[in-house]
Design a protein around this motif. Sequence first.
Motif, mmCIF file in Angstrom:
data_model
loop_
_atom_site.group_PDB
_atom_site.id
_atom_site.type_symbol
_atom_site.label_atom_id
_atom_site.label_comp_id
_atom_site.label_asym_id
_atom_site.label_seq_id
_atom_site.Cartn_x
_atom_site.Cartn_y
_atom_site.Cartn_z
ATOM 1 N N GLY A 252 92.988 -38.707 100.224
ATOM 2 C CA GLY A 252 92.985 -37.888 99.026
ATOM 3 C C GLY A 252 94.303 -37.278 98.632
ATOM 4 N N VAL A 253 95.398 -37.717 99.270
ATOM 5 C CA VAL A 253 96.723 -37.185 98.947
ATOM 6 C C VAL A 253 97.536 -38.293 98.284
ATOM 7 N N SER A 254 97.743 -38.199 96.973
ATOM 8 C CA SER A 254 98.491 -39.218 96.244
ATOM 9 C C SER A 254 99.274 -38.548 95.116
ATOM 10 N N ALA A 255 100.169 -39.324 94.494
ATOM 11 C CA ALA A 255 101.092 -38.754 93.521
ATOM 12 C C ALA A 255 100.404 -38.227 92.266
ATOM 13 N N ASP A 256 99.175 -38.640 92.005
ATOM 14 C CA ASP A 256 98.476 -38.099 90.838
ATOM 15 C C ASP A 256 97.843 -36.744 91.134
ATOM 16 N N LYS A 257 97.905 -36.302 92.398
ATOM 17 C CA LYS A 257 97.328 -35.017 92.773
ATOM 18 C C LYS A 257 98.361 -34.075 93.406
ATOM 19 N N VAL A 258 99.319 -34.642 94.093
ATOM 20 C CA VAL A 258 100.331 -33.883 94.815
ATOM 21 C C VAL A 258 101.696 -34.471 94.473
ATOM 22 N N ALA A 259 102.726 -33.642 94.378
ATOM 23 C CA ALA A 259 104.077 -34.146 94.128
ATOM 24 C C ALA A 259 104.575 -34.895 95.364
ATOM 25 N N VAL A 260 104.808 -36.197 95.209
ATOM 26 C CA VAL A 260 105.316 -37.031 96.295
ATOM 27 C C VAL A 260 106.787 -37.305 96.031
ATOM 28 N N ILE A 261 107.638 -36.957 96.989
ATOM 29 C CA ILE A 261 109.085 -37.086 96.819
ATOM 30 C C ILE A 261 109.623 -38.063 97.849
ATOM 31 N N GLY A 262 110.249 -39.126 97.389
ATOM 32 C CA GLY A 262 110.901 -40.075 98.279
ATOM 33 C C GLY A 262 112.391 -39.792 98.370
ATOM 34 N N THR A 263 113.157 -40.782 98.799
ATOM 35 C CA THR A 263 114.607 -40.644 98.860
ATOM 36 C C THR A 263 115.263 -41.842 98.186
ATOM 37 N N ALA A 264 116.572 -41.763 98.059
ATOM 38 C CA ALA A 264 117.324 -42.839 97.412
ATOM 39 C C ALA A 264 117.126 -44.175 98.116
ATOM 40 N N ARG A 265 116.739 -44.155 99.389
ATOM 41 C CA ARG A 265 116.519 -45.412 100.103
ATOM 42 C C ARG A 265 115.347 -46.181 99.508
ATOM 43 N N TRP A 266 114.417 -45.509 98.831
ATOM 44 C CA TRP A 266 113.301 -46.198 98.202
ATOM 45 C C TRP A 266 113.773 -47.173 97.142
ATOM 46 N N LEU A 267 114.884 -46.855 96.485
ATOM 47 C CA LEU A 267 115.353 -47.695 95.389
ATOM 48 C C LEU A 267 116.014 -48.978 95.871
ATOM 49 N N GLU A 268 116.084 -49.147 97.178
ATOM 50 C CA GLU A 268 116.646 -50.370 97.744
ATOM 51 C C GLU A 268 115.585 -51.449 97.924
ATOM 52 N N GLN A 269 114.350 -51.166 97.543
ATOM 53 C CA GLN A 269 113.259 -52.132 97.721
ATOM 54 C C GLN A 269 112.400 -52.175 96.469
ATOM 55 N N PRO A 270 111.600 -53.215 96.322
ATOM 56 C CA PRO A 270 110.727 -53.305 95.141
ATOM 57 C C PRO A 270 109.757 -52.131 95.078
ATOM 58 N N SER B 95 109.619 -49.199 105.017
ATOM 59 C CA SER B 95 108.783 -49.134 103.820
ATOM 60 C C SER B 95 107.910 -47.885 103.859
ATOM 61 N N PRO B 96 107.847 -47.137 102.757
ATOM 62 C CA PRO B 96 106.962 -45.970 102.711
ATOM 63 C C PRO B 96 105.505 -46.336 102.437
ATOM 64 N N LEU B 97 105.211 -47.616 102.186
ATOM 65 C CA LEU B 97 103.857 -47.998 101.802
ATOM 66 C C LEU B 97 102.798 -47.643 102.850
ATOM 67 N N PRO B 98 103.039 -47.831 104.158
ATOM 68 C CA PRO B 98 102.001 -47.457 105.126
ATOM 69 C C PRO B 98 101.621 -45.978 105.069
ATOM 70 N N ILE B 99 102.602 -45.086 104.972
ATOM 71 C CA ILE B 99 102.255 -43.667 104.929
ATOM 72 C C ILE B 99 101.670 -43.299 103.569
ATOM 73 N N LEU B 100 102.138 -43.922 102.484
ATOM 74 C CA LEU B 100 101.532 -43.667 101.177
ATOM 75 C C LEU B 100 100.072 -44.119 101.161
ATOM 76 N N ARG B 101 99.806 -45.254 101.769
ATOM 77 C CA ARG B 101 98.434 -45.787 101.824
ATOM 78 C C ARG B 101 97.537 -44.875 102.670
ATOM 79 N N ALA B 102 98.067 -44.426 103.806
ATOM 80 C CA ALA B 102 97.286 -43.562 104.689
ATOM 81 C C ALA B 102 96.990 -42.218 104.025
ATOM 82 N N LEU B 103 97.951 -41.692 103.291
ATOM 83 C CA LEU B 103 97.740 -40.418 102.599
ATOM 84 C C LEU B 103 96.730 -40.562 101.465
ATOM 85 N N LYS B 104 96.857 -41.645 100.697
ATOM 86 C CA LYS B 104 95.931 -41.841 99.575
ATOM 87 C C LYS B 104 94.490 -41.979 100.074
ATOM 88 N N ALA B 105 94.308 -42.643 101.203
ATOM 89 C CA ALA B 105 92.966 -42.804 101.757
ATOM 90 C C ALA B 105 92.343 -41.463 102.117
#
Length: 407
Positions: free
Chosen positions: A279-297, A267-277
């Motif tokens: 100040g690094v989040s998709a509303d400020k920086v382009a965040v690019i995942g991979t096709a594996r993200w689409l395998e989960q909610p 799950s990318p949620l732990p690193i997304l959460r750590a980055l947002k805390a």
Amino acid sequence: MQSGDGHFGPFGISRRVLLAALPVLALAACQSKTAGDVLDPGGSAAAPEAKGAATPAPSAGPVPSAQTFGSGETKVFMLLPLSASGGMGEKGRRMFDAAKLAMADLGNQTITLSVQDTRGDSAVAKDLVVKAMTSGARVIIGPAELDAAQRLTSISGPTRPPVLVLAENFPGAPRLYAMALNEADSAAAGAAAIAQKGKRKFVLFVARSPIAGAIEKRVANGLSITGASIALTMPFDPVAEAEKAAADMLATVSTPEGVVIAIGDASPLPILRALKARGVSADKVAVIGTARWLEQPLADPLFQGSYVAALDKSEAGPIADRFKATYGYAPDINAIYAYDSVALTAGIAGAMGPKGFTPQILENRNGFRGSAGVFHFRSDGASERSMSFYRIDRGVAKKIANSVTGF
């Protein structure tokens, strides 16, 4: 045989054979159902969305044993983990159903397909490859196990036929062609698409794994096309080291323009959460995942605004509909790869005969159009696929571009 369009590309094969709907369009005058009917690119299936539940499993029944289909002159071996336990066995049986459908659609008159059970055992798979070589196979499809595929690199010599490998994350090797989309290619295509918008400084978060180096190389190459680059690569454990990785990144690169996260099925949620805390989040920086993200909610707000390059499932609409009507469950991407492998093999055999499986044909730069989009094989065995580009919006991956690549 000349195709209906009358145009011929390299090696004496019509351009339709090389690009449109896999090479099987050359069979249009020879079969009751043409590949144009089978692989209609105008399918209306929806774009990929977050999956809240797994695709329904195949109907319960006996595990299929080794079987042979078709009566064509060209001998083909297909190695699948039919009797393996757990998810690997389920994967093998889905692929088996896809192979049967492709044979019914396109292959029964052009190839003889022998499906063999690897049992999920790498050593058995390697032995079956040797058996295929001594039995006159012109091409081998499979195996689906990564360890088994890697073992095949030790088998060399002029008698080894080309292999269309079905294992996920297999990087390819000479004459061992990777059919599945590699996470490295998805990450590279997504990063390149953002770089084309003017972003130049990227950070790559990658899970520690045997393919981490390959992912870094592919992303770096994809970015270099546009003049962008990776300022920092952060290998880490996605479960235990997200906080540390985010902190270490910001200590080195305080203002990245793009963040690429390639961590396999974690799950990318732990690193997304750590980055947002920090100040690094998709509303400020382009965040690019991979096709594996689409395998989960994707419902968590942390995904909002992220980008993903992935295969367009709408390409497979007609096949997916017919597959579900035939077997009572929806095909996953592995079944689509299996279908395309058999269809590609049948198409080349029908157009060129048993001797058509040469590097010049398989590695032609025009490529092939499969039910998951256009792809071609490189001389090092890697496959390069055109993908669609998606932005995650309120839990749904919405298409914003039709075709992106990282090569």
